[in-house]
Design an enzyme around this catalytic site. Structure first.
Site, PDB file in Angstrom:
ATOM      1  N   GLY A  26       0.781  -1.239   0.000  1.00 27.66           N
ATOM      2  CA  GLY A  26       0.000   0.000   0.000  1.00 27.66           C
ATOM      3  C   GLY A  26       0.806   1.278   0.000  1.00 27.66           C
ATOM      4  O   GLY A  26       0.372   2.294   0.541  1.00 27.66           O
ATOM      5  N   ARG A  64     -15.868 -15.440  -9.362  1.00 25.36           N
ATOM      6  CA  ARG A  64     -15.380 -14.056  -9.383  1.00 25.36           C
ATOM      7  C   ARG A  64     -16.524 -13.056  -9.472  1.00 25.36           C
ATOM      8  O   ARG A  64     -16.476 -11.982  -8.894  1.00 25.36           O
ATOM      9  CB  ARG A  64     -14.400 -13.867 -10.552  1.00 25.36           C
ATOM     10  N   MET A  74      -4.689  -7.339  -6.500  1.00 28.03           N
ATOM     11  CA  MET A  74      -4.236  -8.402  -7.403  1.00 28.03           C
ATOM     12  C   MET A  74      -5.382  -9.323  -7.840  1.00 28.03           C
ATOM     13  O   MET A  74      -5.332 -10.532  -7.639  1.00 28.03           O
ATOM     14  CB  MET A  74      -3.124  -9.219  -6.714  1.00 28.03           C
ATOM     15  N   ARG A  75      -6.416  -8.697  -8.403  1.00 31.07           N
ATOM     16  CA  ARG A  75      -7.509  -9.488  -8.964  1.00 31.07           C
ATOM     17  C   ARG A  75      -7.973  -8.841 -10.262  1.00 31.07           C
ATOM     18  O   ARG A  75      -7.994  -7.617 -10.364  1.00 31.07           O
ATOM     19  CB  ARG A  75      -8.709  -9.526  -8.001  1.00 31.07           C
ATOM     20  N   LEU A 129     -10.959  -7.805 -12.577  1.00 31.64           N
ATOM     21  CA  LEU A 129     -12.374  -7.524 -12.305  1.00 31.64           C
ATOM     22  C   LEU A 129     -13.255  -8.122 -13.399  1.00 31.64           C
ATOM     23  O   LEU A 129     -12.865  -8.199 -14.562  1.00 31.64           O
ATOM     24  CB  LEU A 129     -12.610  -6.016 -12.236  1.00 31.64           C
ATOM     25  N   ASN A 150      -6.541   1.885 -12.393  1.00 26.49           N
ATOM     26  CA  ASN A 150      -5.504   0.944 -11.965  1.00 26.49           C
ATOM     27  C   ASN A 150      -4.137   1.514 -12.317  1.00 26.49           C
ATOM     28  O   ASN A 150      -4.006   2.286 -13.267  1.00 26.49           O
ATOM     29  CB  ASN A 150      -5.691  -0.401 -12.690  1.00 26.49           C
ATOM     30  N   HIS A 208      -0.283   0.246 -13.366  1.00 27.12           N
ATOM     31  CA  HIS A 208       0.447  -0.940 -13.817  1.00 27.12           C
ATOM     32  C   HIS A 208       1.930  -0.572 -13.982  1.00 27.12           C
ATOM     33  O   HIS A 208       2.238   0.477 -14.565  1.00 27.12           O
ATOM     34  CB  HIS A 208      -0.131  -1.436 -15.151  1.00 27.12           C
ATOM     35  N   GLY A 250     -10.556  -6.691 -19.420  1.00 26.66           N
ATOM     36  CA  GLY A 250      -9.323  -7.374 -19.823  1.00 26.66           C
ATOM     37  C   GLY A 250      -8.236  -7.220 -18.773  1.00 26.66           C
ATOM     38  O   GLY A 250      -8.419  -6.573 -17.735  1.00 26.66           O
ATOM     39  N   ALA A 302       7.983   6.555  -9.596  1.00 27.38           N
ATOM     40  CA  ALA A 302       7.220   7.191 -10.685  1.00 27.38           C
ATOM     41  C   ALA A 302       5.725   6.940 -10.493  1.00 27.38           C
ATOM     42  O   ALA A 302       4.901   7.828 -10.727  1.00 27.38           O
ATOM     43  CB  ALA A 302       7.684   6.652 -12.033  1.00 27.38           C
TER      44      ALA A 302
HETATM   45  C1  GRF Z   1       2.640  -1.475  -7.793  1.00 24.07           C
HETATM   46  O1  GRF Z   1       3.847  -1.812  -8.363  1.00 24.07           O
HETATM   47  C2  GRF Z   1       1.557  -1.400  -8.848  1.00 24.07           C
HETATM   48  O2  GRF Z   1       2.041  -1.002 -10.077  1.00 24.07           O
HETATM   49  C3  GRF Z   1       1.087  -2.826  -8.908  1.00 24.07           C
HETATM   50  O3  GRF Z   1       1.111  -3.266  -7.580  1.00 24.07           O
HETATM   51  C4  GRF Z   1       2.114  -2.553  -6.858  1.00 24.07           C
HETATM   52  C5  GRF Z   1       1.490  -1.993  -5.628  1.00 24.07           C
HETATM   53  O4  GRF Z   1       2.442  -1.422  -4.777  1.00 24.07           O
HETATM   54  N1  GRF Z   1      -0.224  -2.883  -9.519  1.00 24.07           N
HETATM   55  P1  GRF Z   1       1.989  -0.776  -3.383  1.00 24.07           P
HETATM   56  O5  GRF Z   1       1.189  -1.857  -2.635  1.00 24.07           O
HETATM   57  O6  GRF Z   1       1.170   0.437  -3.659  1.00 24.07           O
HETATM   58  O7  GRF Z   1       3.277  -0.479  -2.692  1.00 24.07           O
END
Ligand code: GRF
Length: 206
Positions: A17, A70, A95-96, A98, A112, A114, A148, A178
């Site tokens: 987080g 799901r 980590m799911r 949707l 989200n 990524h 997706g 970043a």
């Molecule tokens: C990040 O690298 C994000 O890009 C990916 O999950 C990670 C979450 O990091 N989807 P954090 O829990 O906010 O430190």
């Protein structure tokens, strides 16, 4: 000062987080016209829950084990979000994937982050994928969520260089810095109502 009331955010996490923490800090600093009305985790031991608790934000454990599939899990998530009158859903390391149940309940209102420059390297281990491919630059992408895997309309991207001696960990750390800036910028654009979507293209008003 904004003309609008603070946007009601839910932040969904599965882990540490650090992105959540930056969003909390920016709101507390008065730089983001928003309020986090709940943090939801599908993992009981996610450190993000503790971060929420420390800032007096309701922290909800929402595990998937008692749901048959799901879609039923997502239907229950939608109920939680609706009961908190959530306007914008932030996936910060959730980590799911949707289903349409969630995506259709919050059209262009789920973001989200990524850790790659999409559409390159979607899915898990994006940083290792970038290293394996040998790219000189990678980065992070904030996008709206569709059904997706990391395919929704792109809001913002930031470029991060890959160094010769990078490991997955060192590259992830550089990308995460970043991410923290880019995610907050994208959320700010949304809460300040500067974003519209035309097909796959996200338009940002000046
Ligand atoms: C990040 O690298 C994000 O890009 C990916 O999950 C990670 C979450 O990091 N989807 P954090 O829990 O906010 O430190």
């Amino acid at each position: 000062m904004s003309d609008y009331p603070p946007c009601r955010l839910a932040v969904l996490v599965s882990g540490s987080g650090t992105n959540l923490q930056v969003i909390i800090d920016k709101i507390e600093a008065g730089e983001l016209n928003a309020e986090i009305v709940c943090v939801i985790s599908n993992k009981r031991d996610a450190y993000g829950l503790e971060r929420a608790g420390r800032h007096g934000i309701p922290a909800i454990v929402h595990e998937n084990c008692s749901f048959p599939d799901r879609r039923s899990y997502d239907a229950a998530t939608v109920e939680i979000l609706r009961s908190h009158k959530v306007e914008l859903v932030i996936l910060a390391g959730f980590m799911r994937i949707l289903t349409d149940v969630m995506v259709n309940a919050f059209p262009h209102a789920i973001m989200n982050i990524h850790p790659a420059l999409l559409p390159a390297f979607p899915g898990l281990h994006a940083q290792q994928q970038a290293l394996d491919y040998g790219v000189r630059f990678t980065g992070c992408t904030v996008h709206f969520v569709d059904c997706g895997t990391d395919t929704g309309p792109i809001i913002l991207q930031s470029v991060v260089p890959v160094e010769q001696d990078d490991t997955e960990e060192s590259l992830s750390d550089r990308i995460r810095s970043a991410e923290h800036q880019t995610f907050v910028q994208a959320i700010k654009l949304s809460v300040d109502r500067k974003i519209s979507v035309a097909g796959r293209t996200v338009l940002i008003s000046p």
